[in-house]
Design an enzyme around this catalytic site. Structure first.
Site, short mmCIF file in Angstrom:
data_model
loop_
_atom_site.label_atom_id
_atom_site.label_comp_id
_atom_site.label_asym_id
_atom_site.label_seq_id
_atom_site.Cartn_x
_atom_site.Cartn_y
_atom_site.Cartn_z
N ASP A 195 54.48 72.26 26.42
CA ASP A 195 55.37 72.36 24.93
C ASP A 195 56.22 73.62 25.30
O ASP A 195 55.53 74.62 26.05
CB ASP A 195 54.29 72.53 23.86
CG ASP A 195 54.97 73.16 22.66
OD1 ASP A 195 56.01 72.29 22.20
OD2 ASP A 195 54.54 74.19 21.94
N ASP A 229 57.64 76.49 22.63
CA ASP A 229 57.28 77.38 21.68
C ASP A 229 55.85 77.97 21.51
O ASP A 229 55.17 76.71 21.16
CB ASP A 229 58.05 77.00 20.29
CG ASP A 229 59.54 76.98 20.16
OD1 ASP A 229 60.16 77.54 20.85
OD2 ASP A 229 60.06 76.10 19.34
#
Length: 177
Positions: free
Chosen positions: A8, A10
């Site tokens: 991922d 952020d």
């Protein structure tokens, strides 16, 4: 067998909801988390193919244009390459939240599409994220899951930072017993 790590963005690679930045809508708002570039470098140099899979609903909601998102990803990749790492590809869902698409996490679409494209067996891969949607997407795709943070989202493993997770993966790969 190709081995891969899906990350991922952020909260795993870069700051979000921090004192410096709320959301990353411009390259100047991208701040890599401490040790993130080194983590990617370590994994890459141990033979892992590194992918980023990220929900970017800000595009669908009109907070930024897709071209700006590309510039953010170019900056992220350049900073990681300066540390000796490489992100093979960034996949993103630009749809607004609740658009009902198959690519937005917790759906596994981004992960499974990349796995098919690069002939990757997901059983030997890791999905690393900081939220429940990341873990759900990884599990749905058939990957092992790692949570960055302290919340319990049902991940297979949990670490405080991406660097800790990367070091553990490398150690596990070297000593699989």
């Amino acid at each position: 067998m190709n081995k891969a790590v899906f990350l991922d963005r952020d909260g795993v690679i870069n700051e979000v909801l921090s004192d410096r930045v709320k959301f990353v809508n411009h390259p100047s708002q991208l701040y890599l988390l401490e040790g993130a570039a080194k983590a990617v470098s370590l994994l890459y140099n141990k033979g892992f193919t590194i992918f980023v899979v990220t929900n970017q609903g800000g595009v669908g909601l009109g907070y930024m244009k897709e071209e700006m998102l590309q510039r953010i990803h170019q900056k992220m990749m350049k900073e990681i390459e300066q540390e000796g790492g490489r992100i093979h590809e960034v996949a993103y869902c630009a749809h607004a939240p609740y658009a009902g698409c198959s690519c937005r996490k917790p759906e596994p679409g981004m992960i499974t599409t990349l796995a098919e494209k690069y002939e990757i067996n997901l059983e030997h891969c890791y999905m690393i994220g900081d939220r429940d949607v990341d873990i759900l997407a990884g599990k749905s795709a058939g990957a092992k899951t790692i949570l960055i943070g302290s919340a319990d989202h049902g991940a297979d493993y949990c670490f405080d930072t991406l660097l800790e997770a990367a070091c553990w993966i490398i150690k596990k790969e070297e000593n699989p017993v």
